[in-house]
Design a protein around this motif. Structure first.
Motif, mmCIF file in Angstrom:
data_model
loop_
_atom_site.group_PDB
_atom_site.id
_atom_site.type_symbol
_atom_site.label_atom_id
_atom_site.label_comp_id
_atom_site.label_asym_id
_atom_site.label_seq_id
_atom_site.Cartn_x
_atom_site.Cartn_y
_atom_site.Cartn_z
ATOM 1 N N TYR A 174 0.838 -1.201 0.000
ATOM 2 C CA TYR A 174 0.000 0.000 0.000
ATOM 3 C C TYR A 174 0.873 1.252 0.000
ATOM 4 N N ALA A 175 0.521 2.220 -0.833
ATOM 5 C CA ALA A 175 1.228 3.499 -0.826
ATOM 6 C C ALA A 175 0.700 4.347 0.322
ATOM 7 N N VAL A 176 -0.570 4.100 0.660
ATOM 8 C CA VAL A 176 -1.219 4.828 1.742
ATOM 9 C C VAL A 176 -2.058 3.808 2.492
ATOM 10 N N GLN A 177 -1.893 3.714 3.816
ATOM 11 C CA GLN A 177 -2.743 2.759 4.527
ATOM 12 C C GLN A 177 -3.274 3.298 5.839
ATOM 13 N N ASN A 178 -4.570 3.072 5.993
ATOM 14 C CA ASN A 178 -5.286 3.463 7.203
ATOM 15 C C ASN A 178 -4.991 4.909 7.609
ATOM 16 N N VAL A 179 -5.098 5.800 6.643
ATOM 17 C CA VAL A 179 -4.819 7.201 6.925
ATOM 18 C C VAL A 179 -6.113 7.935 7.251
#
Lengths: 265, 291, 279
Positions: free
Chosen positions: C21-26
């Motif tokens: 993931y490049a972005v996770q749980n943001v």
């Protein structure tokens, strides 16, 4: 490298010709390209030349500048002239040297054809010298407008043209930068063996292509972020205004055509 | 190898209506084995100056001496090529010059252009990837599969592969994040020390200039505004401010402290360490005084 | 508490053909009129967030809400009208052949009538101090000027929010100041919400709040004062603390009993002066 070539170079100004609507200029030049072929004798060529020179004079662009731009094509004109001089065998023989003969018809044809060629180039150059590329694009888009109904993507084509124009200076700068970087790594762009030259070009073109693709990608993202979604429902900032001046120039061109038609032999 | 500029002038598009004078009356010497920083605003003539260092540009008047070689406006381009091996230039965003299928080929490109045998070039490439902080296994990869920071390192290796006597860096850290910036700057400083490589750094960062350079050349509107050690150049912040340049944060702090405390701090305060010591001393003096 | 102008909740995203993931749980929020900085090293996922915020990318999971409505196909064009984005490379977002054409571009896309366009363009260039450059071509402008034109192009749409996606990272110090001053003025005077994505903590120090990203996740969030207390932790993820913070901690190590919680040189001088005069 581009300094000698004036075709496509815009000279800023506020002359009558500069102020003409780009659509008018496009139509005039397009009509002119056809009209030129009506001239076929001394009288018609004189009328045609007069019209062209008056048009050029109205642009207020220094004659020396125009002449400098015409220089590169002079040898083409000269070649055409010689070709006709030797190949046309009409009328009386004027001069004979061995097996070569120059006929009166040859001289006339030579002068006429080279004059025609010169006038054509002069007139089309007038268009680009007095109209910014983006105005030309606007003019083309507007003139081709009716084709939209036939599903020709006129808006997209015009936008593509406009963006290409916008990026020409950027890409020239980029080219220079890459050439310098490769020159610093020992590439010789000015000479060398054939294989070395190929390598030199590859070392320039590959980085240039890669950066252009990256630019195109980023530009597309930026355009989408700025709400671009095709020509539908779009308004236009650049507007073309047709003035009486434009009509009168078109009429003048029509008169020229009529005159040439009457006077030709 | 010293580089000496004498009355150098450079006019772009000379003898045309677009003529523009980018440099005039430039007299500087870059001594062998030194680390020199060139600072100045965009358009101050920095980048024109640096292109004279390996003959990419020739002066329109005056002379540039690169070691034994003297360059004037009339030198033919052919004679300039050997200079490119002596002085390597890392341009801004050097990753834009990569073009080969593999990292190895790209690093070898420069040396091969100068007739270095392929085997030797490959051996050097192997050494250099490690030197610039990459793994040996990138050699077989396409440079375009690497991250931005890695591509930059490959491009730098490609210039170092020429084994130049002098390296010119045009904002080598532009666009990198703080860690990448620091790593690259430290790497060049190490090279400068270990190999006595003469280094010219063109930068906007006064901190880098203060920290690494032996000498700073300040360019302003096409000519040399001042040249000296960091201590000399940053001694007078007001004069620099007048031409729109700043001083390192540490010097700013020193200046503010002097003003607020009404004291003179003798240390030049070019690095955080120096400044911390100077402040420490300031505080200890007070305590002594109180007793 | 007023409803946030922007909120993202449990967002995950990965690029095609990537397993990580490049972005996770943001998750984070921004209030109207706030300046929020998102910081992180290159590759921390911060630019991906910028693209998610205006629907250039779509999250795999999670919800993004802007102006109280979830971001989806029905709202995305409205969002792009109200949220402007300034990208990193000044050249690759300049569409028009001249400054005025470029500012007009977004207005044209939104079908604004021409008379109103002219008015809005003039208003917008005045706000970024580029009035005398209307007919200039992009290659005659500096990087900072091009970024100001990009901002004018956003202002012409009368936006509620501006996102700066590393908009100053390719500029020289002068250009950087020009751009940041312009944005700060708009933020203060016109209450335009600013989300600035950057790896420059010096720049982030001017924000009201900071979100720190690392490896695609939010590592910390809070006021600059709060975030800079992380000190060495920020340096370990590749960031560089503002000068005054670094200087302060070096001085503390040397035994000068400085307080924590200042990040400009002026504040540091004051702090030192207080200590000094107490002696």
């Amino acid at each position: 490298m581009t300094n000698n070539l004036i075709i496509g170079q815009y000279v800023p100004g506020h002359s009558l010709i500069h102020r003409l609507d780009p659509r008018a200029k496009l139509l005039i030049v397009f009509a002119y390209v056809l009209i030129v072929f009506l001239a076929n004798n001394v009288v018609t060529y004189t009328v045609l030349s007069l019209f062209t020179f008056v048009f050029a004079a109205l642009s207020r662009i220094p004659l020396s500048f125009i002449m400098r731009g015409l220089k590169p094509i002079l040898w083409v004109v000269l070649f055409t002239m010689l070709l006709h001089l030797f190949m046309t065998k009409e009328g009386d023989v004027v001069y004979r040297l061995g097996t070569f003969s120059i006929y009166e018809g040859g001289i006339r044809q030579g002068i006429f054809i080279s004059l025609r060629f010169l006038l054509l180039v002069l007139m089309t150059t007038m268009l680009t010298l007095t109209t910014t590329p983006i105005e030309v694009t606007d003019g083309v888009e507007s003139l081709l407008g009716p084709l939209k109904k036939m599903r020709v993507p006129v808006h997209e084509l015009a936008l593509m043209m406009a963006i290409s124009l916008r990026f020409i200076p950027t890409l020239m700068e980029e080219t220079e930068k890459i050439m310098k970087a490769q020159a610093a790594r020992g590439v010789d762009f000015s000479g060398g063996r054939f294989s070395e030259r190929v390598k030199a070009i590859v070392s320039l073109l590959v980085p240039l292509f890669i950066s252009s693709f990256k630019r195109a990608d980023e530009l597309a993202t930026a355009m989408e972020a700025r709400g671009y979604r095709g020509g539908e429902g779009r308004t236009k900032f650049r507007q073309l205004v047709w003035k009486p001046l434009d009509t009168s120039f078109l009429v003048a061109t029509a008169l020229l055509a009529a005159l040439l038609f009457l006077l030709r032999s | 190898m010293d580089i000496v500029f004498e009355k150098v002038e450079h006019v772009y598009n000379a003898r045309s209506p677009f003529a523009r004078r980018a440099l005039y009356d430039v007299n500087v010497t870059i001594a062998d084995g030194t680390y020199v920083a060139i600072v100045g605003h965009t358009g101050s003539g920095k980048s024109t100056l640096l292109q004279h260092l390996n003959g990419l540009l020739q002066p329109t008047s005056g002379t540039v001496k690169i070691g034994e070689e003297t360059i004037t406006g009339s030198k033919r381009p052919k004679q300039l090529k050997p200079l490119r091996k002596k002085v390597g230039i890392v341009f801004q965003f050097p990753e834009h010059q990569l073009f080969e299928e593999t990292v190895e080929k790209d690093i070898c490109f420069g040396p091969l252009n100068f007739g270095v045998p392929e085997e030797e070039a490959k051996r050097k490439a192997k050494e250099l990837v490690k030197l610039v902080g990459l793994n040996e296994d990138v050699l077989a990869k396409s440079p375009f599969d690497l991250s931005g920071g890695q591509m930059r390192r490959v491009a730098i290796a490609g210039v170092l592969a020429l084994e130049p006597e002098m390296i010119v860096l045009d904002e080598p850290t532009a666009g990198l994040d703080p860690r990448g910036r620091k790593e690259i700057m430290e790497m060049f400083y190490r090279l400068h020390h270990e190999k006595q490589l003469t280094t010219v750094l063109v930068t906007h960062s006064m901190e880098d200039a203060a920290q690494y350079a032996d000498e700073i050349i300040v360019m302003h509107e096409g000519t040399v505004w001042g040249q000296g050690t960091p201590e000399e150049i940053f001694r007078d912040p007001e004069r620099l401010a007048a031409i729109g340049l700043s001083v390192p944060e540490t010097v700013k702090l020193k200046q503010e402290l002097e003003r607020r405390f009404g004291v003179t701090i003798p240390s030049p305060c070019l690095t955080i360490e120096q400044t911390a010591d100077a402040i420490k001393q300031l505080f200890s003096k007070v305590s002594v005084h109180d007793q | 508490m007023a409803e946030p102008i922007l909120s993202i909740e449990g967002v995950y995203f990965r690029y095609p053909n990537q397993s990580e993931y490049a972005v996770q749980n943001v998750s984070f929020q921004a209030e109207r009129g706030e300046w929020l900085a998102i910081v992180g090293h290159n590759g921390s996922g911060k630019s991906t967030i910028a693209r998610l915020l205006i629907g250039l990318l779509r999250p795999e999971r999670g919800v993004i809400r802007l102006f109280g409505r979830p971001l989806d196909e029905t709202t995305v064009w409205d969002v792009r009208r109200r949220v402007g984005m300034v990208f990193q490379n000044p050249d690759n977002q300049f569409v028009g052949t001249t400054v005025e054409d470029d500012i007009a571009f977004a207005l044209e896309n939104n079908g604004i009538p021409r008379d109103e366009m002219v008015e809005r363009i003039h208003e917008a260039v005045r706000q970024v101090h580029m009035e005398s450059f209307l007919e200039h071509e992009p290659h005659r402008l500096s990087g900072g000027q091009k970024q100001r034109v990009a901002i004018a192009g956003i202002l012409a749409l009368r936006p509620d929010m501006i996102i700066l996606d590393e908009a100053t990272s390719m500029l020289d110090p002068r250009g950087r100041e020009e751009v940041l001053d312009t944005v700060r003025r708009l933020n203060r005077q016109r209450r335009i919400t600013v989300v600035s994505i950057t790896h420059d903590l010096e720049e982030a120090a001017r924000a009201d709040r900071i979100v720190v990203m690392n490896k695609g996740e939010v590592m910390a969030e809070g006021t600059p004062e709060h975030v800079f207390r992380l000190g060495g932790k920020l340096e370990r993820i590749g960031l560089d603390l503002p000068f005054a913070v670094k200087m302060g901690s070096r001085l503390r190590e040397k035994g000068i009993p400085l307080r924590v919680g200042y990040f400009t040189t002026e504040e540091l001088v004051e702090e030192l002066w207080t200590l000094y005069s107490k002696k």
